[in-house]
Design a protein around this motif. Structure first.
Motif, PDB file in Angstrom:
ATOM      1  N   ASP A 130      51.973  37.245  32.918  1.00  0.00           N
ATOM      2  CA  ASP A 130      52.937  38.015  32.125  1.00  0.00           C
ATOM      3  C   ASP A 130      52.239  38.877  31.078  1.00  0.00           C
ATOM      4  O   ASP A 130      52.784  39.119  29.994  1.00  0.00           O
ATOM      5  N   LEU A 131      51.025  39.308  31.394  1.00  0.00           N
ATOM      6  CA  LEU A 131      50.268  40.213  30.534  1.00  0.00           C
ATOM      7  C   LEU A 131      49.996  41.517  31.285  1.00  0.00           C
ATOM      8  O   LEU A 131      49.823  41.501  32.506  1.00  0.00           O
ATOM      9  N   PRO A 132      49.923  42.637  30.569  1.00  0.00           N
ATOM     10  CA  PRO A 132      49.478  43.868  31.217  1.00  0.00           C
ATOM     11  C   PRO A 132      48.047  43.708  31.731  1.00  0.00           C
ATOM     12  O   PRO A 132      47.217  43.069  31.070  1.00  0.00           O
ATOM     13  N   ILE A 133      47.768  44.273  32.881  1.00  0.00           N
ATOM     14  CA  ILE A 133      46.422  44.207  33.457  1.00  0.00           C
ATOM     15  C   ILE A 133      45.711  45.532  33.233  1.00  0.00           C
ATOM     16  O   ILE A 133      46.200  46.601  33.631  1.00  0.00           O
ATOM     17  N   VAL A 134      44.567  45.464  32.560  1.00  0.00           N
ATOM     18  CA  VAL A 134      43.718  46.630  32.324  1.00  0.00           C
ATOM     19  C   VAL A 134      42.764  46.746  33.510  1.00  0.00           C
ATOM     20  O   VAL A 134      41.850  45.929  33.656  1.00  0.00           O
ATOM     21  N   PHE A 135      42.996  47.730  34.346  1.00  0.00           N
ATOM     22  CA  PHE A 135      42.152  47.917  35.527  1.00  0.00           C
ATOM     23  C   PHE A 135      40.829  48.542  35.118  1.00  0.00           C
ATOM     24  O   PHE A 135      40.789  49.624  34.524  1.00  0.00           O
ATOM     25  N   ASP A 136      39.731  47.849  35.442  1.00  0.00           N
ATOM     26  CA  ASP A 136      38.390  48.366  35.197  1.00  0.00           C
ATOM     27  C   ASP A 136      37.790  48.796  36.535  1.00  0.00           C
ATOM     28  O   ASP A 136      37.531  47.959  37.406  1.00  0.00           O
ATOM     29  N   TYR A 137      37.572  50.093  36.659  1.00  0.00           N
ATOM     30  CA  TYR A 137      37.103  50.680  37.916  1.00  0.00           C
ATOM     31  C   TYR A 137      35.748  50.114  38.356  1.00  0.00           C
ATOM     32  O   TYR A 137      35.581  49.702  39.512  1.00  0.00           O
ATOM     33  N   TYR A 138      34.788  50.085  37.455  1.00  0.00           N
ATOM     34  CA  TYR A 138      33.435  49.636  37.805  1.00  0.00           C
ATOM     35  C   TYR A 138      33.430  48.142  38.114  1.00  0.00           C
ATOM     36  O   TYR A 138      32.783  47.697  39.073  1.00  0.00           O
ATOM     37  N   HIS A 139      34.153  47.356  37.328  1.00  0.00           N
ATOM     38  CA  HIS A 139      34.236  45.919  37.603  1.00  0.00           C
ATOM     39  C   HIS A 139      34.844  45.672  38.981  1.00  0.00           C
ATOM     40  O   HIS A 139      34.420  44.757  39.703  1.00  0.00           O
ATOM     41  N   ASN A 140      35.823  46.484  39.338  1.00  0.00           N
ATOM     42  CA  ASN A 140      36.455  46.304  40.643  1.00  0.00           C
ATOM     43  C   ASN A 140      35.505  46.656  41.783  1.00  0.00           C
ATOM     44  O   ASN A 140      35.595  46.074  42.870  1.00  0.00           O
ATOM     45  N   ARG A 141      34.588  47.580  41.529  1.00  0.00           N
ATOM     46  CA  ARG A 141      33.592  47.895  42.558  1.00  0.00           C
ATOM     47  C   ARG A 141      32.613  46.737  42.733  1.00  0.00           C
ATOM     48  O   ARG A 141      32.156  46.461  43.846  1.00  0.00           O
ATOM     49  N   LEU A 142      32.264  46.070  41.645  1.00  0.00           N
ATOM     50  CA  LEU A 142      31.323  44.956  41.696  1.00  0.00           C
ATOM     51  C   LEU A 142      31.981  43.657  42.150  1.00  0.00           C
ATOM     52  O   LEU A 142      31.317  42.787  42.719  1.00  0.00           O
ATOM     53  N   ASN A 143      33.254  43.519  41.868  1.00  0.00           N
ATOM     54  CA  ASN A 143      33.990  42.286  42.174  1.00  0.00           C
ATOM     55  C   ASN A 143      35.355  42.687  42.739  1.00  0.00           C
ATOM     56  O   ASN A 143      36.377  42.536  42.077  1.00  0.00           O
ATOM     57  N   PRO A 144      35.364  43.197  43.979  1.00  0.00           N
ATOM     58  CA  PRO A 144      36.571  43.828  44.522  1.00  0.00           C
ATOM     59  C   PRO A 144      37.621  42.838  45.031  1.00  0.00           C
ATOM     60  O   PRO A 144      37.324  41.667  45.304  1.00  0.00           O
ATOM     61  N   SER A 145      38.829  43.346  45.152  1.00  0.00           N
ATOM     62  CA  SER A 145      39.913  42.584  45.766  1.00  0.00           C
ATOM     63  C   SER A 145      40.961  43.577  46.259  1.00  0.00           C
ATOM     64  O   SER A 145      40.907  44.768  45.940  1.00  0.00           O
ATOM     65  N   GLU A 146      41.911  43.087  47.027  1.00  0.00           N
ATOM     66  CA  GLU A 146      42.955  43.945  47.585  1.00  0.00           C
ATOM     67  C   GLU A 146      44.207  43.879  46.719  1.00  0.00           C
ATOM     68  O   GLU A 146      44.625  42.795  46.294  1.00  0.00           O
ATOM     69  N   PHE A 147      44.781  45.053  46.437  1.00  0.00           N
ATOM     70  CA  PHE A 147      45.990  45.122  45.632  1.00  0.00           C
ATOM     71  C   PHE A 147      46.632  46.480  45.849  1.00  0.00           C
ATOM     72  O   PHE A 147      46.007  47.417  46.350  1.00  0.00           O
ATOM     73  N   GLU A 148      47.882  46.576  45.443  1.00  0.00           N
ATOM     74  CA  GLU A 148      48.591  47.849  45.448  1.00  0.00           C
ATOM     75  C   GLU A 148      48.591  48.413  44.031  1.00  0.00           C
ATOM     76  O   GLU A 148      48.731  47.659  43.059  1.00  0.00           O
ATOM     77  N   VAL A 149      48.421  49.724  43.922  1.00  0.00           N
ATOM     78  CA  VAL A 149      48.441  50.370  42.611  1.00  0.00           C
ATOM     79  C   VAL A 149      49.709  50.011  41.848  1.00  0.00           C
ATOM     80  O   VAL A 149      49.686  49.723  40.650  1.00  0.00           O
ATOM     81  N   SER A 150      50.822  49.985  42.557  1.00  0.00           N
ATOM     82  CA  SER A 150      52.110  49.695  41.910  1.00  0.00           C
ATOM     83  C   SER A 150      52.130  48.313  41.282  1.00  0.00           C
ATOM     84  O   SER A 150      52.809  48.096  40.265  1.00  0.00           O
ATOM     85  N   GLU A 151      51.394  47.368  41.854  1.00  0.00           N
ATOM     86  CA  GLU A 151      51.369  46.013  41.305  1.00  0.00           C
ATOM     87  C   GLU A 151      50.778  46.007  39.891  1.00  0.00           C
ATOM     88  O   GLU A 151      51.265  45.303  38.995  1.00  0.00           O
ATOM     89  N   ILE A 152      49.706  46.779  39.704  1.00  0.00           N
ATOM     90  CA  ILE A 152      49.081  46.842  38.377  1.00  0.00           C
ATOM     91  C   ILE A 152      49.993  47.574  37.400  1.00  0.00           C
ATOM     92  O   ILE A 152      50.218  47.115  36.271  1.00  0.00           O
ATOM     93  N   LEU A 153      50.536  48.693  37.832  1.00  0.00           N
ATOM     94  CA  LEU A 153      51.380  49.487  36.945  1.00  0.00           C
ATOM     95  C   LEU A 153      52.601  48.701  36.486  1.00  0.00           C
ATOM     96  O   LEU A 153      53.034  48.819  35.328  1.00  0.00           O
ATOM     97  N   GLN A 154      53.151  47.879  37.359  1.00  0.00           N
ATOM     98  CA  GLN A 154      54.338  47.104  37.017  1.00  0.00           C
ATOM     99  C   GLN A 154      54.076  46.090  35.907  1.00  0.00           C
ATOM    100  O   GLN A 154      54.999  45.733  35.173  1.00  0.00           O
TER     101      GLN A 154
END
Length: 295
Positions: free
Chosen positions: A198-222
């Motif tokens: 129940d917290l906003p998720i701050v998407f970190d682009y570089y961290h996601n490249r180093l430690n990737p996972s599958e998600f939909e953009v809308s999931e983060i924005l929501q």
């Protein structure tokens, strides 16, 4: 103000050479009323200069340094000192209102809300209380964000996330400004989404490249519930470097890749490049060339 497909950019804490900074501090052994007040005044003066630099670059967001008020969460810090510091911050809030720039904060890695050690969690909460107090005293409203990582794994990711959820549940005030960021080693975007914090998720682009996972953009924005998200962008350094280390500059290709995924959404993007304001200026210049448009 620079904006591309709804994206506004900014840098963090200080100029690249460190001469203008909101993180000026001193040794704990030198903590005194006089030293504290002098340092806070210098940090606030530089804060205004950094806002002016941000505005000149067309930035729409700035990350304020955690050491604006040095040692404010430390047991040696006298509570009476906060009264005068509060006055200085409230006075500065009048200056802050002149700048159309969002203010956020990002305490260091020692803030660990899922630690199995109570004393670590207690110290983390004190530090977050200080960060929240700074934003509130400066008059930063709902757009304010205090970004943390989920913490350690401690050999059991599921139990560690349960501890984090318990800490949040027991401290409802954290939901006022707190947001959680995916990291380069332990917690992916998917981990954070599935944890239902129940917290906003701050998407970190570089961290996601180093430690990737599958998600939909809308999931983060929501997770932002209609608020403008704060995301982070950095690039891998050239040459030999530590795992997860940020580069001096932002590669225009990385920005374009980010835009390919998130473009068209209203997002505030902190550029986490070591060259800070110089990296903002360089990236925007290269972007104009890349897109073949005039500034």
């Amino acid at each position: 103000m620079f904006e591309l497909k709804g994206i506004k950019v900014g840098f963090f804490c200080s100029t690249a050479d460190g001469k203008i900074t909101t993180n000026r501090k001193f040794r704990l052994s030198n903590l005194s009323y006089e030293r504290l007040m002098y340092t806070v005044e210098k940090n606030l003066k530089d804060f205004e200069r950094l806002l002016e630099i941000s505005l000149s670059l067309g930035c729409g967001i700035f990350r304020l340094g955690s050491d604006l008020v040095p040692f404010a969460s430390h047991p040696s810090f006298k509570k009476d000192w906060l009264k005068e510091v509060e006055g200085k911050l409230r006075e500065f809030s009048k200056t802050l209102r002149k700048f159309p720039i969002r203010i956020t904060m990002h305490p260091g890695q020692f803030v660990v809300l899922n630690s199995p050690k109570k004393e670590v969690v207690d110290a983390s909460l004190r530090e977050l209380e200080y960060h929240f107090w700074v934003l509130e005293t400066l008059g930063v409203g709902a757009e304010g964000v205090v970004v943390v990582h989920a913490g350690g794994v401690y050999e059991d990711k599921r139990e560690s996330l349960k501890r984090l959820k318990n800490t949040l549940r027991e401290n409802q005030w954290l939901y006022r400004y707190l947001a959680v960021e995916n990291d380069e080693r332990h917690y992916t975007v998917r981990d954070l989404l599935d944890a239902e914090l129940d917290l906003p998720i701050v998407f970190d682009y570089y961290h996601n490249r180093l430690n990737p996972s599958e998600f939909e953009v809308s999931e983060i924005l929501q997770t932002w519930s209609g608020r403008v998200p704060e995301f982070h962008l950095s690039s891998e350094p050239e040459g030999k470097h530590r795992f997860g280390e940020h580069g001096d500059w932002i590669k225009v290709e990385d920005l374009m890749d980010f835009l390919n995924h998130f473009g068209g959404n209203r997002i505030d993007l902190i550029l986490e490049a070591k060259q800070k304001e110089k990296a903002v200026e360089k990236l925007l210049s290269e972007l104009y060339i890349y897109l073949d448009v005039k500034p």
